[in-house]
Design a protein around this motif. Sequence first.
Motif, PDB file in Angstrom:
ATOM      1  N   LEU A  52      46.271  49.882  45.718  1.00 12.19           N
ATOM      2  CA  LEU A  52      45.849  49.169  44.505  1.00 12.19           C
ATOM      3  C   LEU A  52      46.007  47.660  44.670  1.00 12.19           C
ATOM      4  O   LEU A  52      45.174  46.885  44.190  1.00 12.19           O
ATOM      5  CB  LEU A  52      46.675  49.640  43.311  1.00 12.19           C
ATOM      6  CG  LEU A  52      46.188  50.875  42.558  1.00 12.19           C
ATOM      7  CD1 LEU A  52      47.203  51.266  41.483  1.00 12.19           C
ATOM      8  CD2 LEU A  52      44.819  50.623  41.920  1.00 12.19           C
ATOM      9  N   ALA A  56      42.766  45.254  44.374  1.00 20.24           N
ATOM     10  CA  ALA A  56      42.746  44.165  43.401  1.00 20.24           C
ATOM     11  C   ALA A  56      42.520  42.830  44.098  1.00 20.24           C
ATOM     12  O   ALA A  56      41.776  41.969  43.591  1.00 20.24           O
ATOM     13  CB  ALA A  56      44.049  44.142  42.602  1.00 20.24           C
ATOM     14  N   ARG A 189      50.467  48.195  36.922  1.00 20.99           N
ATOM     15  CA  ARG A 189      49.964  46.898  36.464  1.00 20.99           C
ATOM     16  C   ARG A 189      50.469  45.776  37.367  1.00 20.99           C
ATOM     17  O   ARG A 189      49.731  44.829  37.666  1.00 20.99           O
ATOM     18  CB  ARG A 189      50.369  46.658  35.012  1.00 20.99           C
ATOM     19  CG  ARG A 189      49.718  47.629  34.035  1.00 20.99           C
ATOM     20  CD  ARG A 189      49.862  47.178  32.590  1.00 20.99           C
ATOM     21  NE  ARG A 189      51.262  47.072  32.176  1.00 20.99           N
ATOM     22  CZ  ARG A 189      51.994  48.094  31.729  1.00 20.99           C
ATOM     23  NH1 ARG A 189      51.465  49.310  31.655  1.00 20.99           N
ATOM     24  NH2 ARG A 189      53.241  47.922  31.352  1.00 20.99           N
ATOM     25  N   CYS A 191      51.090  46.050  40.541  1.00 23.51           N
ATOM     26  CA  CYS A 191      50.297  46.130  41.771  1.00 23.51           C
ATOM     27  C   CYS A 191      49.019  45.304  41.645  1.00 23.51           C
ATOM     28  O   CYS A 191      48.654  44.525  42.546  1.00 23.51           O
ATOM     29  CB  CYS A 191      49.903  47.577  42.067  1.00 23.51           C
ATOM     30  SG  CYS A 191      51.260  48.668  42.511  1.00 23.51           S
ATOM     31  N   LEU A 192      48.330  45.480  40.540  1.00 25.24           N
ATOM     32  CA  LEU A 192      47.054  44.807  40.330  1.00 25.24           C
ATOM     33  C   LEU A 192      47.239  43.301  40.200  1.00 25.24           C
ATOM     34  O   LEU A 192      46.465  42.512  40.754  1.00 25.24           O
ATOM     35  CB  LEU A 192      46.377  45.384  39.090  1.00 25.24           C
ATOM     36  CG  LEU A 192      46.003  46.867  39.226  1.00 25.24           C
ATOM     37  CD1 LEU A 192      45.855  47.527  37.867  1.00 25.24           C
ATOM     38  CD2 LEU A 192      44.723  47.018  40.043  1.00 25.24           C
ATOM     39  N   ARG A 193      48.271  42.892  39.499  1.00 29.02           N
ATOM     40  CA  ARG A 193      48.545  41.461  39.345  1.00 29.02           C
ATOM     41  C   ARG A 193      48.983  40.843  40.676  1.00 29.02           C
ATOM     42  O   ARG A 193      48.633  39.693  40.983  1.00 29.02           O
ATOM     43  CB  ARG A 193      49.579  41.240  38.246  1.00 29.02           C
ATOM     44  CG  ARG A 193      49.071  41.635  36.860  1.00 29.02           C
ATOM     45  CD  ARG A 193      50.137  41.457  35.793  1.00 29.02           C
ATOM     46  NE  ARG A 193      50.350  40.054  35.484  1.00 29.02           N
ATOM     47  CZ  ARG A 193      49.698  39.370  34.531  1.00 29.02           C
ATOM     48  NH1 ARG A 193      48.765  39.979  33.806  1.00 29.02           N
ATOM     49  NH2 ARG A 193      49.969  38.104  34.309  1.00 29.02           N
ATOM     50  N   LEU A 215      42.307  43.390  34.766  1.00 30.83           N
ATOM     51  CA  LEU A 215      43.166  44.220  35.602  1.00 30.83           C
ATOM     52  C   LEU A 215      44.294  44.853  34.792  1.00 30.83           C
ATOM     53  O   LEU A 215      44.680  45.998  35.035  1.00 30.83           O
ATOM     54  CB  LEU A 215      43.742  43.390  36.749  1.00 30.83           C
ATOM     55  CG  LEU A 215      42.721  42.876  37.770  1.00 30.83           C
ATOM     56  CD1 LEU A 215      43.401  41.969  38.796  1.00 30.83           C
ATOM     57  CD2 LEU A 215      42.013  44.034  38.471  1.00 30.83           C
ATOM     58  N   ASP A 216      44.817  44.125  33.804  1.00 30.43           N
ATOM     59  CA  ASP A 216      45.860  44.686  32.941  1.00 30.43           C
ATOM     60  C   ASP A 216      45.336  45.889  32.151  1.00 30.43           C
ATOM     61  O   ASP A 216      46.004  46.916  32.036  1.00 30.43           O
ATOM     62  CB  ASP A 216      46.377  43.631  31.962  1.00 30.43           C
ATOM     63  CG  ASP A 216      47.371  42.673  32.604  1.00 30.43           C
ATOM     64  OD1 ASP A 216      47.903  42.999  33.688  1.00 30.43           O
ATOM     65  OD2 ASP A 216      47.618  41.606  32.015  1.00 30.43           O
ATOM     66  N   TYR A 218      42.757  47.780  32.874  1.00 25.77           N
ATOM     67  CA  TYR A 218      42.514  48.860  33.844  1.00 25.77           C
ATOM     68  C   TYR A 218      43.830  49.541  34.206  1.00 25.77           C
ATOM     69  O   TYR A 218      43.932  50.776  34.212  1.00 25.77           O
ATOM     70  CB  TYR A 218      41.847  48.277  35.082  1.00 25.77           C
ATOM     71  CG  TYR A 218      41.730  49.244  36.235  1.00 25.77           C
ATOM     72  CD1 TYR A 218      40.622  50.078  36.363  1.00 25.77           C
ATOM     73  CD2 TYR A 218      42.719  49.309  37.226  1.00 25.77           C
ATOM     74  CE1 TYR A 218      40.504  50.957  37.439  1.00 25.77           C
ATOM     75  CE2 TYR A 218      42.609  50.184  38.295  1.00 25.77           C
ATOM     76  CZ  TYR A 218      41.505  51.008  38.397  1.00 25.77           C
ATOM     77  OH  TYR A 218      41.397  51.882  39.454  1.00 25.77           O
ATOM     78  N   GLY A 219      44.855  48.751  34.499  1.00 29.25           N
ATOM     79  CA  GLY A 219      46.142  49.316  34.912  1.00 29.25           C
ATOM     80  C   GLY A 219      46.788  50.154  33.830  1.00 29.25           C
ATOM     81  O   GLY A 219      47.401  51.190  34.116  1.00 29.25           O
ATOM     82  N   GLY A 288      34.444  45.152  41.001  1.00 32.87           N
ATOM     83  CA  GLY A 288      35.365  46.163  40.505  1.00 32.87           C
ATOM     84  C   GLY A 288      34.962  47.586  40.813  1.00 32.87           C
ATOM     85  O   GLY A 288      35.625  48.529  40.365  1.00 32.87           O
ATOM     86  N   LEU A 291      37.662  49.908  42.484  1.00 31.81           N
ATOM     87  CA  LEU A 291      38.719  50.244  41.535  1.00 31.81           C
ATOM     88  C   LEU A 291      38.216  51.289  40.540  1.00 31.81           C
ATOM     89  O   LEU A 291      38.948  52.221  40.173  1.00 31.81           O
ATOM     90  CB  LEU A 291      39.177  48.992  40.786  1.00 31.81           C
ATOM     91  CG  LEU A 291      40.092  48.030  41.554  1.00 31.81           C
ATOM     92  CD1 LEU A 291      40.236  46.718  40.778  1.00 31.81           C
ATOM     93  CD2 LEU A 291      41.455  48.653  41.800  1.00 31.81           C
TER      94      LEU A 291
END
Length: 303
Positions: A52, A56, A189, A191-193, A215-216, A218-219, A288, A291
């Motif tokens: 992830l 991202a 979350r 991971c994505l950030r 991303l938040d 999505y997470g 995206g 993802l």
Amino acid sequence: MEALSEYLCSKKSLVENGLEKTLRLAEGCPPALLEAMRYSLFAPGKRLRPILVVLAAEACGGRDVDALAAASAVEMIHTYSLIHDDLPAMDDDDLRRGLPTCHKRFGEATAILAGDGLLTLAFQVLADDYPPATAAACCRELARGAGAVGMVGGQVEDLASECAPTAIESRSLSALENIHARKTGALFRACLRLGAWTAQGERPGGPDRGVLECLDGYGRCFGQAFQITDDLLDVEGHAQQTGKRVHKDAERGKLTYPGLLGVEESRQRARRLCQEACTCLAPLGQAGNRLAALAQSIVERNR
């Protein structure tokens, strides 16, 4: 889905190589400790969380190789959490990733210290591998996701729900969602950030705020959907597939989605959440797509 599987396999190999490089930083520690750390870190796993990070980063215009240190840090945090979760004082499990748990193999004291070693090494890796602004932000994001207001706090609430299985307020959907927004979702979350920061951390002002919001969202959905399927696997899965003991949640009186909503409603809820996760990515356009494909694959997983 076949193309996604091939892509994920290639990224998993990349992550494995990154973990090998990262663990060399611990080679000066006592051999017994390093053996226990290596045993758990390299047990067969999906490497979903580090992948992830990489996905991202790529969605934010970054390169996979530049995300590897952050990906490794996340996997070390995840592995430490599994070692500690499996301990007799917590979930008391004897099987993880198809192998005896760390405390069964090395004893409780060494298992605890192996988890501690991986936890602290994760932050060293971030500090060593990135420029100051990116390193500081990545340490902050990982600490938030894994710490007292995130994963660790969620574990406390999860254990508390077992101790009060008849309390109405502890058996509600909102309580269940709150537990797993912390225990499972917070690290997803993060991971994505982390991926966003490795790609855009040295820009003036850091990563694009709109991208972080995508991303938040999505997470949040991805984490809930993942936890629902995890609960379903405990009900319907087999230890040979999942790599861990099944049917244990009901035995322990855990608050789970199938236990609260039933199997079919839980499965439908996971599908809706995966669709919502994909919707959150719409502002990213084609960046995206991978993802989104990963989210859609979650409801089909068997381990």
